[in-house]
Design a protein around this motif. Structure first.
Motif, PDB file in Angstrom:
ATOM      1  N   ASN A  92       0.862  -1.181   0.000  1.00 10.09           N
ATOM      2  CA  ASN A  92       0.000   0.000   0.000  1.00 10.09           C
ATOM      3  C   ASN A  92       0.901   1.234   0.000  1.00 10.09           C
ATOM      4  O   ASN A  92       1.883   1.299   0.749  1.00 10.09           O
ATOM      5  CB  ASN A  92      -0.904  -0.001   1.230  1.00 10.09           C
ATOM      6  N   SER A  93       0.537   2.215  -0.820  1.00  8.92           N
ATOM      7  CA  SER A  93       1.378   3.406  -0.940  1.00  8.92           C
ATOM      8  C   SER A  93       1.525   4.164   0.375  1.00  8.92           C
ATOM      9  O   SER A  93       2.540   4.835   0.596  1.00  8.92           O
ATOM     10  CB  SER A  93       0.823   4.340  -2.015  1.00  8.92           C
ATOM     11  N   LYS A  97      -5.256  -4.875  -6.701  1.00 10.38           N
ATOM     12  CA  LYS A  97      -4.823  -3.488  -6.608  1.00 10.38           C
ATOM     13  C   LYS A  97      -4.211  -3.046  -7.936  1.00 10.38           C
ATOM     14  O   LYS A  97      -3.818  -3.876  -8.764  1.00 10.38           O
ATOM     15  CB  LYS A  97      -3.775  -3.324  -5.496  1.00 10.38           C
ATOM     16  N   GLU A 136       0.251   2.228  -7.401  1.00  8.89           N
ATOM     17  CA  GLU A 136       0.732   2.236  -6.018  1.00  8.89           C
ATOM     18  C   GLU A 136       2.230   2.542  -5.969  1.00  8.89           C
ATOM     19  O   GLU A 136       2.694   3.301  -5.117  1.00  8.89           O
ATOM     20  CB  GLU A 136       0.450   0.888  -5.351  1.00  8.89           C
ATOM     21  N   ARG A 138       2.752   6.226  -6.672  1.00  9.38           N
ATOM     22  CA  ARG A 138       2.380   7.037  -5.514  1.00  9.38           C
ATOM     23  C   ARG A 138       3.467   6.963  -4.430  1.00  9.38           C
ATOM     24  O   ARG A 138       3.770   7.961  -3.780  1.00  9.38           O
ATOM     25  CB  ARG A 138       1.039   6.572  -4.954  1.00  9.38           C
TER      26      ARG A 138
END
Length: 273
Positions: free
Chosen positions: A118-119, A145, A150, A153
């Motif tokens: 997750n970013s 995802k 991601e 980011r």
């Protein structure tokens, strides 16, 4: 240069084949990769592997383990003791891992936060001063995802924080993805031997290289034919004729006086009348 490529495997036979290509800044491993390669996940064996990898590259990344932050810290310290300048300790981005990573970084150990999905986890890397954060691109995509977004980011987050952390993109499934990441400005990756070989998989390049070799061979063979046509005979034939053939001469007379010989030196001119 600025970019850094890592070979992601614990199989030392792959190191021996691929590291001499000059592509790789370092090698990355983890307990799963070591298990696949049938390499013991022990500190003495990691020291042996580090020595081998660092004989070809600049960095060796391996993962610490432990049921508590303290145990992860102690294992990380023991692994990195071999070469603190070039061994990077990977730590999962969990609460226990963050605590261990903070202790390790405080002791001068280089850190890679790994298993990122997750970013927002880039905020952790940026705030604690980790050197690398490793998002699992392929696995994020497989779990629904947008792995590519991601990763982008994460790069923007660490840049926005003013952090020097590198986004080390992992779990890359093909060479085209590497090119796509580079277009977006992501410049640090770890990838498998299969992806490394795919970088060189281009039939048109192979055909052109073969054509160059064939032309070079024809050129070498044709050199002697050119010598025969332009000078008369091959080098060997000319050498043989000059050493074995008798020298032919002829006397040149004018008004009965000898004035020279062909094939030899001319005698001195006669005195003036």
């Amino acid at each position: 240069g600025k970019c850094r490529f890592f070979l992601d495997t614990g199989d030392t036979s792959e190191w021996e084949e691929l590291l001499p290509l000059g592509l790789f800044h370092g090698v990355t491993t983890n307990p799963t990769l070591l298990e696949r390669a049938k390499e013991p996940c022990t500190i003495p064996n990691l020291h042996r592997l580090a020595s081998k990898a660092l004989s070809h590259t600049n960095e060796f990344m391996c993962q610490t383990w432990g049921s508590t932050a303290r145990e992860m810290y102690e294992n990380g310290m023991a692994i990195s003791e071999r070469d603190r300048e070039r061994i990077v300790i990977k730590v999962p981005v969990t609460r226990r891992g963050a605590e261990a990573a903070t202790l390790l970084a405080g002791a001068g150990v280089r850190i890679c936060l790994t298993a990122c999905y997750n970013s927002k986890q880039a905020l952790i890397a940026g705030s604690m001063g980790a050197e690398y954060i490793a998002p699992y691109l392929g696995r994020m995509t497989a779990n629904g995802k947008d792995g590519f977004e991601e990763c982008k980011r994460m790069r923007n987050i660490v840049s926005g924080l003013g952090s020097d952390a590198r986004v080390l993109v992992a779990s890359i499934r093909d060479a085209v993805t590497l090119a796509d990441l580079a277009v977006e400005g992501l410049d640090t990756y770890t990838f498998s031997p299969a992806v490394a070989r795919e970088l060189f998989d281009e039939p048109l390049t192979d055909a052109a290289a073969d054509e160059f070799e064939e032309a070079a061979a024809r050129g070498a063979k044709g050199e002697d034919e050119f010598e025969k046509a332009s000078v008369g005979g091959s080098k060997e034939e000319r050498a043989g004729s000059s050493s074995s053939s008798p020298r032919m001469t002829a006397t040149i007379r004018i008004n009965g006086k000898i004035v020279g010989r062909s094939g030899g030196r001319a005698p001195p001119p006669p005195p003036p009348l």
